[in-house]
Design an enzyme around this catalytic site. Structure first.
Site, PDB file in Angstrom:
ATOM      1  N   SER A 120     -15.717  -0.421   4.024  1.00  0.00           N
ATOM      2  CA  SER A 120     -14.816   0.168   5.028  1.00  0.00           C
ATOM      3  C   SER A 120     -14.917   1.690   5.069  1.00  0.00           C
ATOM      4  O   SER A 120     -14.306   2.332   5.912  1.00  0.00           O
ATOM      5  CB  SER A 120     -13.362  -0.235   4.736  1.00  0.00           C
ATOM      6  N   HIS A 155     -11.018   5.952   0.307  1.00  0.00           N
ATOM      7  CA  HIS A 155      -9.601   5.926  -0.084  1.00  0.00           C
ATOM      8  C   HIS A 155      -9.379   4.844  -1.135  1.00  0.00           C
ATOM      9  O   HIS A 155     -10.122   3.866  -1.197  1.00  0.00           O
ATOM     10  CB  HIS A 155      -8.708   5.672   1.143  1.00  0.00           C
ATOM     11  N   GLU A 211     -13.767  -6.241   3.821  1.00  0.00           N
ATOM     12  CA  GLU A 211     -12.533  -5.531   4.158  1.00  0.00           C
ATOM     13  C   GLU A 211     -11.402  -6.528   4.069  1.00  0.00           C
ATOM     14  O   GLU A 211     -11.542  -7.683   4.478  1.00  0.00           O
ATOM     15  CB  GLU A 211     -12.624  -4.946   5.577  1.00  0.00           C
ATOM     16  N   CYS A 228      -2.319  -3.126   7.420  1.00  0.00           N
ATOM     17  CA  CYS A 228      -2.030  -4.000   6.278  1.00  0.00           C
ATOM     18  C   CYS A 228      -0.640  -4.622   6.334  1.00  0.00           C
ATOM     19  O   CYS A 228      -0.455  -5.763   5.914  1.00  0.00           O
ATOM     20  CB  CYS A 228      -2.267  -3.235   4.986  1.00  0.00           C
ATOM     21  N   ASP A 233       0.788  -1.249   0.000  1.00  0.00           N
ATOM     22  CA  ASP A 233       0.000   0.000   0.000  1.00  0.00           C
ATOM     23  C   ASP A 233       0.815   1.292   0.000  1.00  0.00           C
ATOM     24  O   ASP A 233       0.473   2.245   0.715  1.00  0.00           O
ATOM     25  CB  ASP A 233      -0.952   0.013   1.212  1.00  0.00           C
ATOM     26  N   ASP A 264      -4.275  -1.590  -2.046  1.00  0.00           N
ATOM     27  CA  ASP A 264      -5.648  -1.434  -1.607  1.00  0.00           C
ATOM     28  C   ASP A 264      -6.401  -0.846  -2.812  1.00  0.00           C
ATOM     29  O   ASP A 264      -5.910   0.098  -3.448  1.00  0.00           O
ATOM     30  CB  ASP A 264      -5.662  -0.440  -0.430  1.00  0.00           C
ATOM     31  N   ALA A 288      -0.091   0.553   6.288  1.00  0.00           N
ATOM     32  CA  ALA A 288       0.385   1.082   7.559  1.00  0.00           C
ATOM     33  C   ALA A 288       0.781  -0.083   8.468  1.00  0.00           C
ATOM     34  O   ALA A 288       0.159  -1.140   8.435  1.00  0.00           O
ATOM     35  CB  ALA A 288      -0.739   1.889   8.228  1.00  0.00           C
ATOM     36  N   HIS A 310     -10.418  -0.129  -3.970  1.00  0.00           N
ATOM     37  CA  HIS A 310     -11.822  -0.249  -3.574  1.00  0.00           C
ATOM     38  C   HIS A 310     -12.799   0.309  -4.605  1.00  0.00           C
ATOM     39  O   HIS A 310     -12.499   1.296  -5.268  1.00  0.00           O
ATOM     40  CB  HIS A 310     -12.057   0.520  -2.275  1.00  0.00           C
ATOM     41  N   LYS A 321      -6.330  -5.767  -3.477  1.00  0.00           N
ATOM     42  CA  LYS A 321      -7.189  -6.281  -2.397  1.00  0.00           C
ATOM     43  C   LYS A 321      -8.280  -5.271  -2.081  1.00  0.00           C
ATOM     44  O   LYS A 321      -8.138  -4.087  -2.380  1.00  0.00           O
ATOM     45  CB  LYS A 321      -6.356  -6.571  -1.146  1.00  0.00           C
TER      46      LYS A 321
HETATM   47 ZN   LIG Z   1      -8.786   0.206   2.287  1.00  0.00          ZN
END
Ligand SMILES: [Zn+2]
Length: 183
Positions: free
Chosen positions: A57, A68, A101, A138, A9, A49, A134, A51, A94
């Site tokens: 989430s 995000h 999530e 993750c 990420d 990440d 972070a 989405h 992911k």
């Molecule tokens: Zn996320």
């Protein structure tokens, strides 16, 4: 012993100026780039990440986070300094399902539908260096899943960013006690 670098990420929404900007994020990107350049023979696998706009989430859906890494936006892109090292087959997405999530890179799939573990095994990997953002979410989940899957895991401290500095500091000894090296 075959080694690989996993970058979790390091994408714009988690970096300064992003919707979920994290501490030490720009430093983490610079340190990750330096690590990759110091080890040019190692494969580098990127976790992203990624989405849909209505992801569970996000706060609007009752989740803990602001929107995000929405697919198709700048915030979902890997930092430009790392782009020279990115390849499609070694990039894993992911959090693509609106209902789920996924903090762990283990849940990610590349364009061909392969999982992180599958590709690491194809590469003959035994040792994995984990970097990214972070620490408390993750990075932690990815490192723990790698360890459970039988890889030797080292988390590179300089290459980490965090949501909360205290949380970051608490997570490192936890990972160490589980058998993950912190370097
Ligand atoms: Zn996320």
């Amino acid at each position: 012993m075959e080694k690989a670098i996993v970058v979790v990420d390091e994408i714009y929404d988690f970096i300064t100026g992003g919707s979920l900007e994290c501490g030490h994020s720009e430093e983490a990107v610079a340190a990750t780039k330096a690590l990759i350049e110091k080890n040019p023979a190692l494969p580098v696998l990127f976790i992203c990440d990624h989405h849909p706009a209505n992801h569970c989430s996000f706060a609007a859906q009752g989740g803990p986070w602001p929107p995000h890494c929405v697919a198709g936006t700048h915030g979902a892109e890997i930092h430009k300094d790392l782009l020279p090292f990115v390849s499609e087959e070694l990039t894993f997405y992911k959090g693509c399902d609106p209902e789920q999530e996924q903090y762990s890179g283990f849940d990610g799939k590349n364009e061909a539908g392969q999982s992180l573990a599958e590709v690491l095994n194809l590469l003959g990997t035994e040792v994995v260096y984990v970097t990214g953002i972070a620490t408390e979410y993750c990075v932690k989940n990815t490192a723990e899943d790698l360890l459970k899957a039988g890889f030797k895991v080292t988390v590179i401290e300089d290459c980490l960013g965090w949501v909360d500095a205290e949380g970051h500091k608490k997570t490192l000894p936890d990972l160490k006690s589980e058998g993950i090296r912190i370097q």
